[in-house]
Write a protein that holds these residues in place. Structure first.
Motif, PDB file in Angstrom:
ATOM      1  N   ASP A  80       0.825  -1.216   0.000  1.00  0.00           N
ATOM      2  CA  ASP A  80       0.000   0.000   0.000  1.00  0.00           C
ATOM      3  C   ASP A  80       0.858   1.265   0.000  1.00  0.00           C
ATOM      4  OD1 ASP A  80       1.017  -0.096   2.543  1.00  0.00           O
ATOM      5  OD2 ASP A  80      -0.890   0.217   3.568  1.00  0.00           O
ATOM      6  N   GLY A  81       2.150   1.082  -0.242  1.00  0.00           N
ATOM      7  CA  GLY A  81       3.042   2.226  -0.276  1.00  0.00           C
ATOM      8  C   GLY A  81       3.541   2.676   1.078  1.00  0.00           C
ATOM      9  N   ARG A  82       3.219   1.906   2.123  1.00  0.00           N
ATOM     10  CA  ARG A  82       3.600   2.303   3.482  1.00  0.00           C
ATOM     11  C   ARG A  82       4.677   1.392   4.070  1.00  0.00           C
ATOM     12  NH1 ARG A  82      -1.910   3.307   2.869  1.00  0.00           N
ATOM     13  NH2 ARG A  82      -2.616   5.374   3.587  1.00  0.00           N
ATOM     14  N   GLY A  83       5.316   0.593   3.223  1.00  0.00           N
ATOM     15  CA  GLY A  83       6.324  -0.327   3.726  1.00  0.00           C
ATOM     16  C   GLY A  83       5.715  -1.455   4.524  1.00  0.00           C
ATOM     17  N   TYR A  84       6.386  -1.838   5.603  1.00  0.00           N
ATOM     18  CA  TYR A  84       5.859  -2.902   6.448  1.00  0.00           C
ATOM     19  C   TYR A  84       4.647  -2.413   7.236  1.00  0.00           C
ATOM     20  CZ  TYR A  84       9.899  -6.012   5.833  1.00  0.00           C
ATOM     21  OH  TYR A  84      10.839  -6.855   5.314  1.00  0.00           O
ATOM     22  N   THR A  85       3.662  -3.295   7.363  1.00  0.00           N
ATOM     23  CA  THR A  85       2.536  -3.099   8.275  1.00  0.00           C
ATOM     24  C   THR A  85       2.637  -4.197   9.320  1.00  0.00           C
ATOM     25  OG1 THR A  85       1.104  -2.126   6.591  1.00  0.00           O
ATOM     26  CG2 THR A  85       0.024  -3.118   8.499  1.00  0.00           C
ATOM     27  N   ALA A  86       2.548  -3.842  10.602  1.00  0.00           N
ATOM     28  CA  ALA A  86       2.818  -4.848  11.627  1.00  0.00           C
ATOM     29  C   ALA A  86       2.100  -4.544  12.930  1.00  0.00           C
ATOM     30  CB  ALA A  86       4.327  -4.935  11.881  1.00  0.00           C
ATOM     31  N   GLY A  87       1.976  -5.601  13.747  1.00  0.00           N
ATOM     32  CA  GLY A  87       1.457  -5.453  15.103  1.00  0.00           C
ATOM     33  C   GLY A  87      -0.045  -5.317  15.188  1.00  0.00           C
ATOM     34  N   ILE A  88      -0.524  -5.029  16.382  1.00  0.00           N
ATOM     35  CA  ILE A  88      -1.951  -5.070  16.687  1.00  0.00           C
ATOM     36  C   ILE A  88      -2.746  -3.962  16.027  1.00  0.00           C
ATOM     37  CG2 ILE A  88      -1.659  -6.292  18.872  1.00  0.00           C
ATOM     38  CD1 ILE A  88      -1.962  -3.554  20.287  1.00  0.00           C
ATOM     39  N   ILE A  89      -2.064  -2.928  15.549  1.00  0.00           N
ATOM     40  CA  ILE A  89      -2.784  -1.795  14.993  1.00  0.00           C
ATOM     41  C   ILE A  89      -2.281  -1.420  13.608  1.00  0.00           C
ATOM     42  CG2 ILE A  89      -1.432   0.213  15.766  1.00  0.00           C
ATOM     43  CD1 ILE A  89      -5.197  -0.461  16.308  1.00  0.00           C
ATOM     44  N   GLY A  90      -1.387  -2.245  13.062  1.00  0.00           N
ATOM     45  CA  GLY A  90      -0.868  -1.958  11.734  1.00  0.00           C
ATOM     46  C   GLY A  90       0.139  -0.816  11.730  1.00  0.00           C
ATOM     47  N   PHE A  91       1.101  -0.857  12.636  1.00  0.00           N
ATOM     48  CA  PHE A  91       2.178   0.129  12.638  1.00  0.00           C
ATOM     49  C   PHE A  91       2.940   0.007  11.324  1.00  0.00           C
ATOM     50  CE2 PHE A  91       1.482  -1.132  17.086  1.00  0.00           C
ATOM     51  CZ  PHE A  91       1.249   0.095  17.685  1.00  0.00           C
ATOM     52  N   CYS A  92       3.272   1.117  10.709  1.00  0.00           N
ATOM     53  CA  CYS A  92       3.896   1.090   9.383  1.00  0.00           C
ATOM     54  C   CYS A  92       5.290   1.691   9.396  1.00  0.00           C
ATOM     55  CB  CYS A  92       3.035   1.839   8.369  1.00  0.00           C
ATOM     56  SG  CYS A  92       1.431   1.066   8.063  1.00  0.00           S
ATOM     57  N   SER A  93       6.197   1.019   8.682  1.00  0.00           N
ATOM     58  CA  SER A  93       7.579   1.517   8.623  1.00  0.00           C
ATOM     59  C   SER A  93       7.680   2.797   7.815  1.00  0.00           C
ATOM     60  CB  SER A  93       8.499   0.445   8.026  1.00  0.00           C
ATOM     61  OG  SER A  93       8.080   0.081   6.714  1.00  0.00           O
ATOM     62  N   GLY A  94       6.702   3.044   6.953  1.00  0.00           N
ATOM     63  CA  GLY A  94       6.755   4.219   6.103  1.00  0.00           C
ATOM     64  C   GLY A  94       6.025   5.437   6.635  1.00  0.00           C
ATOM     65  N   THR A  95       5.325   5.297   7.768  1.00  0.00           N
ATOM     66  CA  THR A  95       4.526   6.424   8.262  1.00  0.00           C
ATOM     67  C   THR A  95       4.978   6.962   9.614  1.00  0.00           C
ATOM     68  OG1 THR A  95       2.920   4.948   9.336  1.00  0.00           O
ATOM     69  CG2 THR A  95       2.484   5.570   7.036  1.00  0.00           C
TER      70      THR A  95
END
Length: 278
Positions: A80-95
């Motif tokens: 989605d252009g935000r790099g990695y999405t991770a964890g319980i809330i979708g923390f993003c490496s790009g944001t």
């Protein structure tokens, strides 16, 4: 004519002689205070049980599962252009929120398994790059997810960045638990801020169509305007173009006038059916 109070005393004396048990019962009834009016206060989304329901609802959309606590270890690039999405809330490496999470984790536990990636996370912030991260980062994320300190760090950042601001704003707008959840789910997906495609922009667009309850508006009318404004933003981005988390989840609760988000709850996201019974 005898005074009224004297008449009452004479009558009571006669009653005492004739029926002492009846008099005692009458005195107890007279002394008992009148029952107070019972007021049931609506429970907000920050109630622990309601918050757990909110996390299950978000997890159904973000992870196709109600088991939100299993998502501490989740990590992938959903393109989605935000790099990695991770964890319980979708923390993003790009944001930036993934960077803030790992910084917080490192404050709580210096030398943790993810601390060495802080330089890389700072470098990729604002991009979809995996530079300096990659499969090693994914493995170490899964390892960190077993650490209770990292789980607490995720909870802390969820509350600080998303949950508390969303619920606080919703309460200020006069919204009950359903509206509080609508705000929370929106801020999770679109992020905080005031741009037109952020949570703040969506709220602003909705308020141009309808007044909030705090402004004297109808709650259902305002929430419908908010959900419609959110769908407009969702459709502008391919990764979020499926609006079922609004159409077959939140709108279902709204149409049922379940403003307090009380179970049982039945909904669909991306065609999958879910139920929370209690």
């Amino acid at each position: 004519m005898q005074p009224k109070h004297r008449t009452v005393r004479v009558a009571l004396a006669a009653l005492l002689i004739a029926a002492p048990a009846a008099l005692a019962a009458a005195n107890v009834a007279a002394a008992a205070p009148a029952p107070a009016a019972v007021q049931v206060k609506a429970v907000g989304l920050d109630d622990p049980h309601k918050k757990d329901i909110a996390m299950q609802l978000v997890s159904s959309a973000e992870n196709s599962s109600l088991d939100w606590k299993a998502q501490y270890k989740y990590i992938e690039d959903i393109k989605d252009g935000r790099g990695y999405t991770a964890g319980i809330i979708g923390f993003c490496s790009g944001t930036g929120d993934m960077l803030e999470l790992v910084e917080h984790y490192t404050d709580l536990k210096p030398g943790n398994v993810l601390a060495k990636y802080l330089p890389a996370l700072r470098k990729v912030n604002g991009t979809d790059s995996h530079s300096g991260l990659g499969s090693a980062f994914e493995r170490d994320w899964a390892t960190a997810a077993k650490d209770g300190v990292f789980q607490q760090a995720q909870n802390d950042e969820r509350d600080r960045v998303y949950f508390n601001p969303a619920v606080g704003q919703a309460k200020s707008d006069g919204l009950r638990a359903l509206g509080q959840f609508a705000y929370y789910d929106a801020i999770v997906m679109h992020g905080p801020g005031t741009s037109s495609d952020s949570f703040g922009g969506i709220r602003k667009a909705a308020m141009k169509k309808a007044k909030t309850p705090a402004q004297g508006g109808d709650e259902a009318t305002y929430l419908k305007a908010f959900l419609e404004a959110r769908k407009v933003v969702m459709k502008q981005e391919e990764a979020h173009a499926d609006t079922s988390r609004v159409d077959t989840e939140q709108s279902v609760f709204l149409n049922a006038k379940n403003f307090d988000l009380n179970p049982p709850l039945k909904w669909k996201v991306y065609g999958d059916s879910y139920t929370i019974n209690s």
